[in-house]
Write a protein that holds these residues in place. Sequence first.
Motif, PDB file in Angstrom:
ATOM      1  N   ASP A   1       0.851  -1.189   0.000  1.00  0.00           N
ATOM      2  CA  ASP A   1       0.000   0.000   0.000  1.00  0.00           C
ATOM      3  C   ASP A   1       0.880   1.229   0.000  1.00  0.00           C
ATOM      4  N   ARG A   2       1.043   1.792  -1.180  1.00  0.00           N
ATOM      5  CA  ARG A   2       1.964   2.902  -1.335  1.00  0.00           C
ATOM      6  C   ARG A   2       1.356   3.884  -2.324  1.00  0.00           C
ATOM      7  N   VAL A   3       1.454   5.150  -1.997  1.00  0.00           N
ATOM      8  CA  VAL A   3       0.935   6.192  -2.876  1.00  0.00           C
ATOM      9  C   VAL A   3       2.076   7.150  -3.177  1.00  0.00           C
ATOM     10  N   GLU A   4       2.286   7.414  -4.453  1.00  0.00           N
ATOM     11  CA  GLU A   4       3.303   8.375  -4.871  1.00  0.00           C
ATOM     12  C   GLU A   4       2.667   9.358  -5.832  1.00  0.00           C
ATOM     13  N   CYS A   5       3.017  10.613  -5.688  1.00  0.00           N
ATOM     14  CA  CYS A   5       2.569  11.591  -6.674  1.00  0.00           C
ATOM     15  C   CYS A   5       3.509  12.792  -6.647  1.00  0.00           C
TER      16      CYS A   5
ATOM     17  N   ALA B   1      -4.961   9.864  -6.358  1.00  0.00           N
ATOM     18  CA  ALA B   1      -4.067   8.741  -6.081  1.00  0.00           C
ATOM     19  C   ALA B   1      -4.650   7.757  -5.069  1.00  0.00           C
ATOM     20  N   ALA B   2      -5.618   8.176  -4.290  1.00  0.00           N
ATOM     21  CA  ALA B   2      -6.110   7.363  -3.172  1.00  0.00           C
ATOM     22  C   ALA B   2      -7.269   6.472  -3.579  1.00  0.00           C
ATOM     23  N   ARG B   3      -7.263   5.282  -3.030  1.00  0.00           N
ATOM     24  CA  ARG B   3      -8.422   4.409  -3.137  1.00  0.00           C
ATOM     25  C   ARG B   3      -9.375   4.766  -2.002  1.00  0.00           C
TER      26      ARG B   3
ATOM     27  N   LEU C   1      -6.107  10.759   1.936  1.00  0.00           N
ATOM     28  CA  LEU C   1      -5.148   9.683   2.185  1.00  0.00           C
ATOM     29  C   LEU C   1      -5.121   9.252   3.646  1.00  0.00           C
TER      30      LEU C   1
END
Length: 142
Positions: free
Chosen positions: A18-22, A67-69, A118
């Motif tokens: 579980d990783r978010v990059e932007c 970017a988020a679920r 997030l």
Amino acid sequence: MRGEELLVVQEDGYPVPDRVECFVAGLPKPQGSKRAFVVKGRPVLTESAGAPLKDWRSLVSLHAQQAAREPFQDAVAVMVSFLLPRSQSLPKRVTEHTKRPDLDKLARAVLDSITGSLLHDDSQVATLLATKRYADPTEASG
């Protein structure tokens, strides 16, 4: 490249699924100070940074929402790197940004911006790694 890179990582094990990059292009704005006072018996709260901060936070929030679920549930590590514009008169050997804006206020603005998309609350941040530097002359501006 102007802007800030944002990486949020769930701390419940590595490698991290579980990783978010932007990357948010633009001129990072610091979180301003809040002032409270009373007018005609009613409390009034103002933000000293004004419209530029509001625009920056909206931009960061928009990228986070895209970017988020759904918001992370547990403790998270947040890594954020701010790339700030350099003056043309600044020597190329100078890479560290030691002037305003303050790094902690830049990070606060981002944390407040990603709360709700997030994160449920910025108190979930167990690890915070924040850096700021001048953008290299060869980096594209955003």
